[in-house]
Write a protein that holds these residues in place. Structure first.
Motif, PDB file in Angstrom:
ATOM      1  N   VAL A   1      24.910  71.295  60.253  1.00 53.84           N
ATOM      2  CA  VAL A   1      26.365  71.429  60.233  1.00 53.84           C
ATOM      3  C   VAL A   1      27.067  70.098  60.469  1.00 53.84           C
ATOM      4  CG1 VAL A   1      28.338  72.673  61.210  1.00 53.84           C
ATOM      5  CG2 VAL A   1      26.081  73.758  61.149  1.00 53.84           C
ATOM      6  N   THR A   2      28.107  69.870  59.695  1.00 51.26           N
ATOM      7  CA  THR A   2      29.086  68.830  59.979  1.00 51.26           C
ATOM      8  C   THR A   2      30.360  69.524  60.424  1.00 51.26           C
ATOM      9  OG1 THR A   2      28.179  67.291  58.336  1.00 51.26           O
ATOM     10  CG2 THR A   2      30.454  66.930  59.040  1.00 51.26           C
ATOM     11  N   GLY A   3      30.814  69.220  61.627  1.00 49.73           N
ATOM     12  CA  GLY A   3      32.062  69.770  62.136  1.00 49.73           C
ATOM     13  C   GLY A   3      33.115  68.681  62.130  1.00 49.73           C
ATOM     14  N   ALA A   4      34.190  68.871  61.382  1.00 50.51           N
ATOM     15  CA  ALA A   4      35.231  67.855  61.251  1.00 50.51           C
ATOM     16  C   ALA A   4      36.549  68.365  61.819  1.00 50.51           C
ATOM     17  CB  ALA A   4      35.406  67.461  59.786  1.00 50.51           C
ATOM     18  N   ASP A   5      37.200  67.516  62.597  1.00 49.34           N
ATOM     19  CA  ASP A   5      38.501  67.877  63.163  1.00 49.34           C
ATOM     20  C   ASP A   5      39.270  66.603  63.455  1.00 49.34           C
ATOM     21  OD1 ASP A   5      39.638  70.701  64.403  1.00 49.34           O
ATOM     22  OD2 ASP A   5      40.524  68.931  65.353  1.00 49.34           O
TER      23      ASP A   5
ATOM     24  N   ALA B   1      41.321  66.190  66.062  1.00 54.34           N
ATOM     25  CA  ALA B   1      41.598  66.044  67.492  1.00 54.34           C
ATOM     26  C   ALA B   1      40.335  65.678  68.268  1.00 54.34           C
ATOM     27  CB  ALA B   1      42.201  67.325  68.053  1.00 54.34           C
ATOM     28  N   ALA B   2      40.339  64.523  68.904  1.00 53.75           N
ATOM     29  CA  ALA B   2      39.179  64.062  69.666  1.00 53.75           C
ATOM     30  C   ALA B   2      38.866  65.001  70.831  1.00 53.75           C
ATOM     31  CB  ALA B   2      39.415  62.643  70.173  1.00 53.75           C
ATOM     32  N   ASP B   3      39.896  65.554  71.470  1.00 58.23           N
ATOM     33  CA  ASP B   3      39.662  66.452  72.603  1.00 58.23           C
ATOM     34  C   ASP B   3      38.956  67.727  72.157  1.00 58.23           C
ATOM     35  OD1 ASP B   3      41.440  65.667  75.316  1.00 58.23           O
ATOM     36  OD2 ASP B   3      42.047  64.676  73.466  1.00 58.23           O
ATOM     37  N   ALA B   4      39.305  68.224  70.981  1.00 55.84           N
ATOM     38  CA  ALA B   4      38.622  69.405  70.447  1.00 55.84           C
ATOM     39  C   ALA B   4      37.154  69.096  70.184  1.00 55.84           C
ATOM     40  CB  ALA B   4      39.303  69.861  69.159  1.00 55.84           C
ATOM     41  N   LEU B   5      36.877  67.946  69.614  1.00 50.58           N
ATOM     42  CA  LEU B   5      35.500  67.578  69.303  1.00 50.58           C
ATOM     43  C   LEU B   5      34.679  67.361  70.563  1.00 50.58           C
ATOM     44  CD1 LEU B   5      36.148  65.154  66.316  1.00 50.58           C
ATOM     45  CD2 LEU B   5      35.181  67.453  66.214  1.00 50.58           C
TER      46      LEU B   5
ATOM     47  N   GLU C   1      32.119  72.687  58.514  1.00 50.58           N
ATOM     48  CA  GLU C   1      33.180  73.479  59.139  1.00 50.58           C
ATOM     49  C   GLU C   1      34.392  72.568  59.230  1.00 50.58           C
ATOM     50  OE1 GLU C   1      35.454  76.243  61.560  1.00 50.58           O
ATOM     51  OE2 GLU C   1      33.958  76.418  59.989  1.00 50.58           O
ATOM     52  N   ALA C   2      35.393  72.818  58.396  1.00 46.76           N
ATOM     53  CA  ALA C   2      36.568  71.964  58.290  1.00 46.76           C
ATOM     54  C   ALA C   2      37.651  72.440  59.250  1.00 46.76           C
ATOM     55  CB  ALA C   2      37.092  71.962  56.861  1.00 46.76           C
ATOM     56  N   GLY C   3      38.088  71.549  60.137  1.00 45.94           N
ATOM     57  CA  GLY C   3      39.010  71.952  61.186  1.00 45.94           C
ATOM     58  C   GLY C   3      38.272  72.768  62.216  1.00 45.94           C
TER      59      GLY C   3
ATOM     60  N   ARG D   1      26.707  67.477  63.477  1.00 48.49           N
ATOM     61  CA  ARG D   1      27.323  66.143  63.484  1.00 48.49           C
ATOM     62  C   ARG D   1      28.833  66.342  63.568  1.00 48.49           C
ATOM     63  NH1 ARG D   1      29.086  62.270  59.196  1.00 48.49           N
ATOM     64  NH2 ARG D   1      28.881  64.023  57.735  1.00 48.49           N
ATOM     65  N   TRP D   2      29.444  65.671  64.531  1.00 44.08           N
ATOM     66  CA  TRP D   2      30.887  65.823  64.731  1.00 44.08           C
ATOM     67  C   TRP D   2      31.609  64.618  64.134  1.00 44.08           C
ATOM     68  CZ3 TRP D   2      31.468  70.614  65.988  1.00 44.08           C
ATOM     69  CH2 TRP D   2      30.529  71.249  66.808  1.00 44.08           C
ATOM     70  N   VAL D   3      32.664  64.876  63.372  1.00 42.61           N
ATOM     71  CA  VAL D   3      33.409  63.825  62.695  1.00 42.61           C
ATOM     72  C   VAL D   3      34.891  63.969  63.018  1.00 42.61           C
ATOM     73  CG1 VAL D   3      34.040  62.818  60.465  1.00 42.61           C
ATOM     74  CG2 VAL D   3      31.739  63.760  60.805  1.00 42.61           C
ATOM     75  N   GLU D   4      35.481  62.916  63.567  1.00 40.79           N
ATOM     76  CA  GLU D   4      36.931  62.910  63.782  1.00 40.79           C
ATOM     77  C   GLU D   4      37.587  62.462  62.488  1.00 40.79           C
ATOM     78  OE1 GLU D   4      40.336  60.778  66.595  1.00 40.79           O
ATOM     79  OE2 GLU D   4      38.228  60.758  67.221  1.00 40.79           O
ATOM     80  N   ALA D   5      38.347  63.343  61.862  1.00 40.80           N
ATOM     81  CA  ALA D   5      38.870  63.046  60.530  1.00 40.80           C
ATOM     82  C   ALA D   5      40.160  63.791  60.264  1.00 40.80           C
ATOM     83  CB  ALA D   5      37.828  63.429  59.468  1.00 40.80           C
ATOM     84  N   ASP D   6      41.046  63.153  59.527  1.00 39.66           N
ATOM     85  CA  ASP D   6      42.248  63.791  58.996  1.00 39.66           C
ATOM     86  C   ASP D   6      41.860  64.417  57.666  1.00 39.66           C
ATOM     87  OD1 ASP D   6      44.627  64.476  57.772  1.00 39.66           O
ATOM     88  OD2 ASP D   6      45.652  62.600  58.246  1.00 39.66           O
TER      89      ASP D   6
END
Length: 210
Positions: free
Chosen positions: A64-68, A70-74, A45-47, A91-96
């Motif tokens: 699922v890998t959830g990438a966003d 914004a750290a606050d969103a994650l 799930e991108a963004g 799995r949550w990933v903080e990423a541009d």
């Protein structure tokens, strides 16, 4: 009005007044409809924002890998996953997402209204490159409407650089590599947390990588 859609912008959004409303709600109806016939596997799930769609996918059996960016969103997303009992499947990933490259390819790559600091169609090109052979790309974006492009989050709709037409997305998918399953533009009404009904115009493309 235009925005950079960079980390500073999204960090400010998720720390601001809009965050609570953005974190609320049910999984996107197009996600539910377009994935019901898919065999669960690895999904991106991108963004992902506050994780509404990512957590729903995990509950439906996906890894699922959830990438966003914004750290606050994650942080909100991780709380949602824990509350739903699916923390071990996400799995949550903080990423541009304009520069990030995943270490794997996915059976499902999806995004819902995400726009990083790169042209929208170029962003969709990047997402398409992360789909495994036989996998599915599902893009849900703001529908481009010349008469209603006044600024993100406003009644008039998103800015032009954050909106697309379904046909423009399909035109970038090589028919030799992709089978387009869905290409539609929908208009629906949603009720926002303050009780108002707001019109939402979507461009939806689902394609299977050959």
């Amino acid at each position: 009005m235009t925005h950079a859609f960079d980390k500073d912008y999204w960090d400010a959004v998720w720390r601001g007044d809009r965050a609570l409303a953005m974190a609320a709600g049910e999984p996107h109806p197009h996600l539910v409809a377009e994935t019901r016939d898919l065999e669960p596997g690895a999904a991106l799930e991108a963004g992902c924002g506050a994780g509404v769609e990512a957590v729903w996918l995990a509950g439906a059996g996906w890894r699922v890998t959830g990438a966003d960016i914004a750290a606050d969103a994650l942080a909100r997303a991780a709380e949602r996953a824990a509350a739903a009992g699916v923390a071990d499947r996400v799995r949550w990933v903080e990423a541009d997402l304009s520069v990030w490259e995943p270490e794997e390819r996915f059976d499902l790559v999806t995004t819902h209204y995400a726009h990083p600091a790169t042209p929208q169609l170029h962003f969709y090109d990047r997402l398409a490159s992360w789909v495994a052979p036989g996998g599915t790309l599902l893009l849900v974006g703001h529908l481009h409407d010349e008469g209603h492009q006044h600024g993100h989050g406003e009644e008039g709709g998103p800015p032009a650089e954050a909106s697309v037409r379904a046909a423009d997305v399909v035109a970038r998918l090589d028919p030799a590599r992709w089978e387009v399953v869905t290409a539609t533009e929908s208009r629906r009404t949603v009720t926002v947390p303050d009780g108002r009904e707001v019109a939402v115009h979507d461009a939806v493309v689902r394609a299977r990588r050959r």
